[in-house]
Write a protein that holds these residues in place. Structure first.
Motif, short mmCIF file in Angstrom:
data_model
loop_
_atom_site.label_atom_id
_atom_site.label_comp_id
_atom_site.label_asym_id
_atom_site.label_seq_id
_atom_site.Cartn_x
_atom_site.Cartn_y
_atom_site.Cartn_z
N PRO A 1 0.85 -1.20 0.02
CA PRO A 1 -0.05 0.14 -0.12
C PRO A 1 0.92 1.18 0.02
N LEU A 2 0.36 2.25 -0.56
CA LEU A 2 0.99 3.58 -0.73
C LEU A 2 0.12 4.71 0.11
N LYS A 3 0.84 5.42 0.85
CA LYS A 3 -0.16 6.22 1.71
C LYS A 3 0.01 7.70 0.87
N LEU A 4 -1.24 8.09 0.48
CA LEU A 4 -1.39 9.09 -0.49
C LEU A 4 -1.52 10.33 0.55
N THR A 5 -1.07 11.56 0.02
CA THR A 5 -1.26 12.87 0.47
C THR A 5 -2.40 13.29 -0.59
N ASP A 6 -2.76 14.67 -0.29
CA ASP A 6 -3.72 15.36 -0.96
C ASP A 6 -3.35 15.54 -2.32
N ARG A 7 -1.91 15.49 -2.65
CA ARG A 7 -1.34 15.81 -3.81
C ARG A 7 -0.65 14.59 -4.52
N GLY A 8 -0.88 13.44 -3.92
CA GLY A 8 -0.16 12.11 -4.56
C GLY A 8 0.62 11.52 -3.55
N VAL A 9 1.93 11.13 -4.01
CA VAL A 9 2.50 10.12 -3.16
C VAL A 9 4.18 10.56 -3.74
N VAL A 10 4.89 10.34 -2.78
CA VAL A 10 6.46 10.11 -3.02
C VAL A 10 6.90 8.91 -2.34
N THR A 11 7.56 8.13 -3.03
CA THR A 11 7.94 6.83 -2.48
C THR A 11 9.32 6.13 -2.91
N ASP A 12 9.87 5.68 -2.27
CA ASP A 12 11.35 5.21 -2.71
C ASP A 12 11.20 3.60 -3.23
N LEU A 13 11.65 3.85 -4.36
CA LEU A 13 11.62 2.51 -5.34
C LEU A 13 12.90 1.92 -5.66
N PRO A 14 13.21 0.87 -5.54
CA PRO A 14 14.62 0.14 -6.30
C PRO A 14 14.51 0.33 -7.79
N GLN A 15 15.86 -0.07 -8.42
CA GLN A 15 15.66 -0.12 -10.03
C GLN A 15 14.65 -1.31 -10.35
N GLY A 16 14.30 -1.09 -11.45
CA GLY A 16 13.21 -2.20 -11.98
C GLY A 16 12.08 -1.44 -12.49
N ILE A 17 11.31 -2.27 -12.94
CA ILE A 17 9.84 -1.91 -13.47
C ILE A 17 8.87 -2.44 -12.48
N HIS A 18 8.02 -1.21 -11.86
CA HIS A 18 6.95 -1.26 -10.74
C HIS A 18 5.67 -1.28 -11.30
N THR A 19 4.75 -1.82 -10.89
CA THR A 19 3.25 -1.48 -11.27
C THR A 19 2.52 -0.70 -10.15
N ILE A 20 2.07 0.41 -10.40
CA ILE A 20 1.18 0.98 -9.56
C ILE A 20 -0.17 0.74 -9.80
N THR A 21 -0.95 0.39 -9.11
CA THR A 21 -2.39 0.25 -9.01
C THR A 21 -3.07 1.18 -8.28
N VAL A 22 -4.37 1.62 -8.83
CA VAL A 22 -5.05 2.61 -8.15
C VAL A 22 -6.64 2.01 -8.03
N ALA A 23 -7.03 2.21 -6.94
CA ALA A 23 -8.57 1.61 -6.69
C ALA A 23 -9.27 3.02 -6.41
N VAL A 24 -10.40 3.28 -7.26
CA VAL A 24 -11.25 4.54 -7.32
C VAL A 24 -12.51 4.16 -6.44
N ASP A 25 -12.90 4.69 -5.39
CA ASP A 25 -14.20 4.68 -4.55
C ASP A 25 -15.08 5.62 -5.70
N ARG A 26 -16.04 5.09 -6.48
CA ARG A 26 -16.88 5.84 -7.26
C ARG A 26 -17.80 6.91 -6.58
N SER A 27 -18.03 6.37 -5.28
CA SER A 27 -19.23 7.17 -4.57
C SER A 27 -18.36 8.60 -3.88
N LEU A 28 -16.94 8.47 -3.81
CA LEU A 28 -16.01 9.63 -3.37
C LEU A 28 -15.39 10.20 -4.48
N HIS A 29 -15.12 9.75 -5.40
CA HIS A 29 -14.45 10.38 -6.47
C HIS A 29 -15.12 10.46 -7.78
#
Length: 322
Positions: free
Chosen positions: A269-297
Motif C-alpha cells: 500500500p502507498l500512503k497518499l497525500t492530497d497531492r499524490g505520493v512520494v515513494t522510494d523505489l529500487p531499480q526495475g519496473i514497478h506496477t502502480i495500481t489505483v482503486a477508485v471509490d466511485r462514491s467519493l471520486h
C-alpha cells in the motif's frame, strides 16, 4: 428524421466540402470521444503520445503534417497512400512459416519485424527464403461506416488539430498515458466485497486486465472505466500503470485528486497525500495500481503526472506502448 450515415465513397468536391466543415464548424472535443470509441479500435493500432497500438503511425502530430482532405482520404481509402516505413512485408522462412509486419531494422545478420500484434520479432537472415512487400494497408476500409456524418466530421476535426498549439498538442509533462483497467465480473465483485479493494493486487487474484489510454490532455475519463459493484454499498473502478526506475531513489507521483483513491506499488500500500505520493523505489519496473471509490471520486478524471522528487530523486520513465 433518421441520422444521416457517413457515406464511404466520396467525390473530390465532397471531400473538399467535408474538409472545410471540419475546419470551420466541427467540434474536435466531440471528435476525440469518437476517436476513443471501442468499436472503431483506433487505439488498437495507433498511439498518441506513445500510448496505444504500434501497428500504425503515432498520430501525435498528424494535424501539423496532414491537411483535413488528406486525413479524410486516409480514413476512407487506406490502401491509396501508405506512410513511409509502414509498407507491409511478408517474410517466408526455411521452415515453411511466414510472418507479416513492418520492417523495423535490416542488419547484417538479422532483420527486426514488427508483427500485426505490435511485437518486434528478430529473424536471422540465415532462416529467411523470401522478403517481399505486400500491397495494401493493414487498416481496413469501412472502419467509419458505423458513424453518422456529424461524428465523422468531428473525428476529422480532432485528427486535423493533433499537434497544433492548444489543447490537442500532447503536453511535454510526463502524464501517465498507458493504463490497464479491470473487467467487471460477478466473481471479482464477490471477492472485493469480501476482501476489500486490496484483493486486486494479491498474487493469486483472478483478474482480467484490458488496455486503456489517457486523452491527449493526459486525463483518463472515469466514465470509460468498468465499475465493479462490491455488494457492500461500494462501487470501484481500478486502473494500473508501469514505471521503470532506471536508478533507485524517490519517485514523485502527482495526482489531480486523491479523493476516494487507494494505491499500491506491487502489493504494498502507498500512503497518499492530497497531492499524490512520494515513494522510494529500487531499480526495475514497478506496477502502480489505483482503486477508485466511485462514491467519493466523482466527476473528476484520473490524472497522474510523474515528477522529479525534491530529494534523492530516482531516474524514471513511464512505460508506454500498447
Amino acid at each position: 428524421m433518421p441520422v444521416e450515415k457517413m457515406p464511404q465513397e466520396l467525390t473530390n468536391p465532397e471531400i473538399a466540402s467535408l474538409a472545410r466543415t471540419a475546419k470551420e464548424t466541427a467540434d474536435p472535443v466531440k471528435g476525440e470521444l469518437v476517436f476513443r470509441k471501442s468499436n472503431l479500435t483506433c487505439l488498437t493500432c495507433h498511439a498518441i503520445g506513445g500510448a496505444g497500438g504500434r501497428i500504425g503511425p503515432d498520430l501525435s502530430s498528424l494535424g501539423t503534417s496532414s491537411p483535413a482532405e488528406t486525413i479524410i482520404r486516409s480514413i476512407l481509402y487506406p490502401n491509396a497512400s501508405i506512410k513511409e516505413g509502414f509498407e507491409l512485408q511478408r517474410v517466408a522462412k526455411k521452415d515453411g512459416t511466414e510472418l507479416m509486419g513492418y520492417l523495423v531494422s535490416n542488419g547484417t545478420s538479422d532483420i527486426v519485424l514488427r508483427d500485426v500484434a505490435g511485437q518486434e520479432v528478430s529473424i536471422p537472415k540465415s532462416q529467411i527464403t523470401i522478403i517481399e512487400k505486400v500491397p495494401g494497408s493493414l487498416m481496413p476500409a469501412g472502419l467509419t461506416a458505423s458513424l453518422d456524418k456529424e461524428e465523422f466530421i468531428n473525428l476529422v476535426s480532432f485528427l486535423s488539430k493533433l499537434g497544433e498549439s492548444g489543447k490537442f498538442r500532447v503536453p511535454t509533462a510526463r502524464f501517465v498515458r498507458r493504463w490497464n483497467t479491470v473487467s467487471a465480473s460477478k466473481e471479482l465483485a464477490r471477492k472485493i466485497g469480501t476482501d476489500g479493494p486490496g484483493y486486486i493486487v494479491k498474487e493469486n487474484a483472478k483478474v482480467l486486465w484490458q488496455p486503456a489510454y489517457s486523452k491527449v490532455s493526459g486525463e483518463l475519463p472515469l466514465d470509460e472505466l468498468p465499475v465493479i459493484d462490491a455488494n457492500t454499498g461500494k462501487r470501484y473502478s481500478f486502473a494500473r500503470f508501469d514505471i521503470e526506475v532506471v536508478s533507485k531513489g524517490n519517485v514523485n507521483l502527482e495526482m489531480n485528486s486523491t479523493a476516494g483513491l487507494n494505491a499500491w506499488v506491487g502489493s504494498k500500500p502507498l500512503k497518499l497525500t492530497d497531492r499524490g505520493v512520494v515513494t522510494d523505489l529500487p531499480q526495475g519496473i514497478h506496477t502502480i495500481t489505483v482503486a477508485v471509490d466511485r462514491s467519493l471520486h466523482k466527476d473528476v478524471p484520473l490524472s497522474i503526472q510523474l515528477l522529479d522528487a525534491e530529494t534523492a530523486p530516482a531516474q524514471t520513465r513511464l512505460v508506454i506502448g500498447r
